[in-house]
Scaffold this active site. Structure first.
Site, short mmCIF file in Angstrom:
data_model
loop_
_atom_site.label_atom_id
_atom_site.label_comp_id
_atom_site.label_asym_id
_atom_site.label_seq_id
_atom_site.Cartn_x
_atom_site.Cartn_y
_atom_site.Cartn_z
N CYS A 117 0.82 -1.22 0.00
CA CYS A 117 0.00 0.00 0.00
C CYS A 117 0.85 1.26 0.00
O CYS A 117 0.44 2.30 -0.53
CB CYS A 117 -0.96 0.00 1.19
SG CYS A 117 -0.13 -0.05 2.79
N HIS A 476 -1.34 1.46 7.48
CA HIS A 476 -1.85 1.39 6.10
C HIS A 476 -1.80 2.78 5.46
O HIS A 476 -2.03 3.80 6.12
CB HIS A 476 -3.29 0.88 6.13
CG HIS A 476 -3.88 0.63 4.78
ND1 HIS A 476 -3.28 -0.17 3.83
CD2 HIS A 476 -5.03 1.10 4.20
CE1 HIS A 476 -4.03 -0.20 2.73
NE2 HIS A 476 -5.09 0.57 2.93
#
Length: 531
Positions: A117, A476
């Protein structure tokens, strides 16, 4: 029977009809039916902006000879047929089918193939920088003529070109690109005890990728220019960087920030301050307990103390370092310094303090004296141009108002005004060609003055890279990008959602949700609409 001639406009045609004043408007509709094939009950007659009813009295409407009327209506043979199949509306469909339909209209996301990510969010932000995307997509795949040290960066840039093409086509895969990236930068190929790739810091991937692209996108031109302005005075020592830094590749042209750095020794007043000219690819927004806004954090980052060797004292000394922007790029990257090293735990902790960032950024107060003068001059020109345009618009409205009033004249005068000498009318309509040429030249000059650099000092937010979690090496990352004016999307790996501008305001920090780590701004060539 008393009649007067009137004109009835219908679509592109205009009919002259003798109107019977003592008969109802229905008779006129019957006359028009024979000319247009529009049934009387499907006709709508307009006079002076109002609908004429079938029962109205022409005399009470005060209609005069050669008056202009308008008819609305469509002949039966031209009307649209009622659809054979019933229209199905989106809100009537099942929720899963609605999501599937909406997904087809969304931009492409990048699937997460195991802690990727950090790279996916970085690439999405870069993809929606239009000038950079165009540069990448125009790369020549051939390695002929490249030095050995240029081949690896070039291959990565070509792989990025392939990925960008896939994004455009709607079938992207990050696998080949990130595999090559890890070969060039082995630190990004670290694995955990289970053999899974580790999460990485998006800032480190951003910096590594920009450095690689800088080597791959070298321009074949020298734009090293001496700084315009007065020579250094006797109380200031200018070091060897008397020339502006060379911005000789596409990355530096698009993102390169020129910095005028003044260092003053705090331990003696006998040493002259030194001024150097440096370059960077991003501004830092430092975060302390006193920083609530991006502007404050950037200002803090431009003023700091450093320790370096003093030629005068012949030892290390503390210097006040003041930096000012001497060149503004077309795209400005601001990094929030949210992570700090916590030695006792051996990790980088995160600062979650709320720091608000603007949609429109004014960097005038960060600029050097010389650049500030240039920006001030440009802003004055833009204000004058805006004022001129506003005055022209006002004049157009006044002229339109006068023309509207002149249409309400006595029929005889109106008749006379209609019968103009075609030659005179032609001359009045034609504009002075010399004036038109001068106007076009003025517009061209205004455009030429707007260079690749930002000479207005204003920027507009186009994307944000955020992080959720307590450490840079975990959590994230997500990209939030404006794909077109006033249209924002959230790119959570391959899950893409259309969002509203107000959702971006939730990324300031202060909680456990996503917090801005990078802001990317694009220069404004004019004055900002919103502050």
């Amino acid at each position: 029977m008393s009649t007067i001639p009137v004109f009835v406009k219908w679509k592109k045609e205009k009919f002259e009809i003798n109107l019977a004043l003592d008969q109802p408007p229905l008779l006129l509709k019957t006359q028009l039916f024979s000319l247009t094939q529009v049934e009387p009950d499907k006709q709508k007659i307009m006079f002076r902006g109002k609908t004429v009813k079938d029962t109205d009295d022409w005399n009470k409407l005060k209609i005069k000879a050669k008056a202009n009327l308008m008819m609305l209506g469509t002949p039966a043979n031209e009307r649209l047929e009622e659809p054979k199949e019933k229209t199905i509306f989106l809100e009537d469909l099942p929720e899963d089918m609605v999501k599937e339909i909406e997904k087809k209209d969304l931009p492409s996301g990048l699937a997460n193939i195991g802690n990727t990510c950090y790279m996916a969010s970085t690439l999405q932000c870069l993809y929606y920088i239009p000038d950079l995307r165009d540069k990448i997509l125009s790369i020549n795949s051939s390695t002929v003529g490249l030095r050995e040290d240029q081949i690896a960066p070039h291959k990565l840039a070509v792989e990025l070109k392939t990925l960008f093409n896939q994004i455009q086509q709607g079938n992207p895969s990050i696998y080949k690109f990130i595999t090559l990236f890890r070969q060039i930068y082995p630190s990004f190929a670290q694995r955990d005890q289970l053999g899974m790739f580790l999460q990485q810091d998006a800032e480190e991937s951003w910096t590594s990728l920009m450095n690689t692209l800088s080597q791959a996108l070298i321009e074949k031109k020298d734009i090293n220019k001496e700084i315009n302005g007065t020579l250094p005075n006797q109380k200031t020592k200018f070091v060897s960087e008397w020339h502006k830094p060379v911005f000789n590749n596409a990355i530096e042209e698009l993102f390169g920030i020129g910095m005028q750095v003044t260092r003053t020794c705090t331990e003696t007043d006998k040493e002259f301050p030194s001024v150097s000219y440096e370059k960077t690819h991003k501004l830092l927004c430092n975060i302390t307990s006193d920083v609530n806004f991006l502007f404050q954090g950037v200002q803090l980052g431009l003023s700091q103390q450093v320790e370096k060797e003093s030629e005068f004292l012949q030892r290390n000394a503390v210097y006040n370092e003041e930096s000012r922007l001497s060149r503004l790029p077309p795209f400005l990257v601001v990094q929030f310094v949210r992570f700090y090293w916590k030695a006792d735990k051996g990790i980088r902790n995160k600062i979650i303090r709320v720091v608000k960032f603007p949609f429109t950024l004014d960097v005038f107060d960060f600029c050097s004296e010389q650049l500030s003068k240039k920006i001030q001059k440009k802003r004055i020109q833009l204000r004058e141009l805006n004022e001129q345009n506003e005055n022209e618009e006002k004049k157009k409205l006044e002229d339109a108002k006068q023309e509207s009033m002149s249409n309400e004249k006595d029929p005889k005068q109106e008749s006379m005004s209609i019968e103009k000498d075609p030659k005179q009318e032609s001359m009045s309509i034609e504009k002075d060609p010399k004036q038109e040429i001068e106007k076009e030249k003025e517009k061209e000059n205004n455009i030429k003055e707007i260079s690749l650099d930002n000479d207005t000092g204003y920027y507009q937010l186009i994307s944000v890279l955020t992080h959720i979690g307590l450490s840079a090496d975990s959590g994230h990352y997500i990209a939030w990008a404006q794909t077109e004016p006033n249209k924002w999307y959230e790119f959570d790996d391959d899950d893409v959602s259309l969002i509203e501008e107000k959702d971006i305001e939730q990324l300031y920090g202060g909680g456990r949700g996503h917090i801005a780590y990078f802001c990317i701004y694009q220069k404004l060539d004019g004055l900002p609409i919103r502050k």
